[in-house]
Design a protein around this motif. Sequence first.
Motif, PDB file in Angstrom:
ATOM      1  N   CYS A  62     -36.513  -7.520   4.073  1.00  7.67           N
ATOM      2  CA  CYS A  62     -37.141  -6.495   4.925  1.00  7.67           C
ATOM      3  C   CYS A  62     -38.076  -5.581   4.156  1.00  7.67           C
ATOM      4  CB  CYS A  62     -36.072  -5.684   5.657  1.00  7.67           C
ATOM      5  SG  CYS A  62     -35.212  -4.507   4.593  1.00  7.67           S
ATOM      6  N   LYS A  63     -38.230  -5.817   2.846  1.00  4.33           N
ATOM      7  CA  LYS A  63     -39.166  -5.071   1.988  1.00  4.33           C
ATOM      8  C   LYS A  63     -38.766  -3.608   1.771  1.00  4.33           C
ATOM      9  CE  LYS A  63     -41.623  -8.836   2.556  1.00  4.33           C
ATOM     10  NZ  LYS A  63     -41.023 -10.028   1.942  1.00  4.33           N
ATOM     11  N   SER A  64     -37.563  -3.239   2.128  1.00  5.82           N
ATOM     12  CA  SER A  64     -37.112  -1.874   1.869  1.00  5.82           C
ATOM     13  C   SER A  64     -36.886  -1.663   0.375  1.00  5.82           C
ATOM     14  CB  SER A  64     -35.795  -1.591   2.596  1.00  5.82           C
ATOM     15  OG  SER A  64     -36.000  -1.594   3.975  1.00  5.82           O
ATOM     16  N   HIS A  65     -37.079  -0.419  -0.051  1.00  2.69           N
ATOM     17  CA  HIS A  65     -36.819  -0.090  -1.448  1.00  2.69           C
ATOM     18  C   HIS A  65     -35.312  -0.094  -1.703  1.00  2.69           C
ATOM     19  CE1 HIS A  65     -36.524   2.559  -5.056  1.00  2.69           C
ATOM     20  NE2 HIS A  65     -37.593   1.859  -5.399  1.00  2.69           N
ATOM     21  N   VAL A  66     -34.917  -0.735  -2.784  1.00  2.00           N
ATOM     22  CA  VAL A  66     -33.492  -0.796  -3.131  1.00  2.00           C
ATOM     23  C   VAL A  66     -33.169   0.144  -4.285  1.00  2.00           C
ATOM     24  CG1 VAL A  66     -31.637  -2.300  -3.983  1.00  2.00           C
ATOM     25  CG2 VAL A  66     -33.282  -3.166  -2.282  1.00  2.00           C
ATOM     26  N   PRO A  97     -41.012   5.845  -4.482  1.00  2.00           N
ATOM     27  CA  PRO A  97     -42.220   5.123  -4.855  1.00  2.00           C
ATOM     28  C   PRO A  97     -43.351   5.401  -3.866  1.00  2.00           C
ATOM     29  CG  PRO A  97     -40.654   3.629  -3.874  1.00  2.00           C
ATOM     30  CD  PRO A  97     -39.954   4.947  -4.006  1.00  2.00           C
ATOM     31  N   LEU A  98     -44.556   5.470  -4.401  1.00  3.58           N
ATOM     32  CA  LEU A  98     -45.708   5.636  -3.506  1.00  3.58           C
ATOM     33  C   LEU A  98     -45.901   4.341  -2.742  1.00  3.58           C
ATOM     34  CD1 LEU A  98     -48.040   7.409  -6.066  1.00  3.58           C
ATOM     35  CD2 LEU A  98     -46.824   8.468  -4.160  1.00  3.58           C
ATOM     36  N   LYS A  99     -46.314   4.484  -1.521  1.00  5.26           N
ATOM     37  CA  LYS A  99     -46.575   3.297  -0.711  1.00  5.26           C
ATOM     38  C   LYS A  99     -47.732   2.507  -1.313  1.00  5.26           C
ATOM     39  CE  LYS A  99     -43.841   3.846   3.022  1.00  5.26           C
ATOM     40  NZ  LYS A  99     -42.612   4.076   2.242  1.00  5.26           N
TER      41      LYS A  99
END
Length: 128
Positions: free
Chosen positions: A39-43, A125-127
């Motif tokens: 889902c491309k979420s930050h972990v 994190p910056l997008k």
Amino acid sequence: MKGKVMADNNFEKHVFKKDRYSKARGGNSCFLNIFCSSCKSHVALYQKDGPGALIRMYLDRIFAPSNLADLQYKGGSKKNLPNLQCKNCHALIGNPMVYELENRLAFRLVPGAFIKKNSDGMYPPLKS
Ligand SMILES: [Zn+2]
């Protein structure tokens, strides 16, 4: 607080931990943002020491988010460490393990479950 300096507003700029573990790996470290491949979420924001593939994530190198970064201070063992999961889609990212050579708690990463991108140590994190 040791190990980080405040940047503007809600961002935190982290600095590398330098200790016997990083020295043992040649002293070269980099920050990585780990994302869920589903889902491309930050972990996690992670400090990798030395060259080579990312196979495991040591607890003491996880800088963010705080619920993961705090695991290293809980004095737990492999048994009471939760699996590393994506907090958005709950995909399994890693399993608890002990790296016996250094007696360090870590997550053994599931191949293909994560994406890593270089980071400047800023969190969130910056997008891109
Ligand atoms: Zn996910």
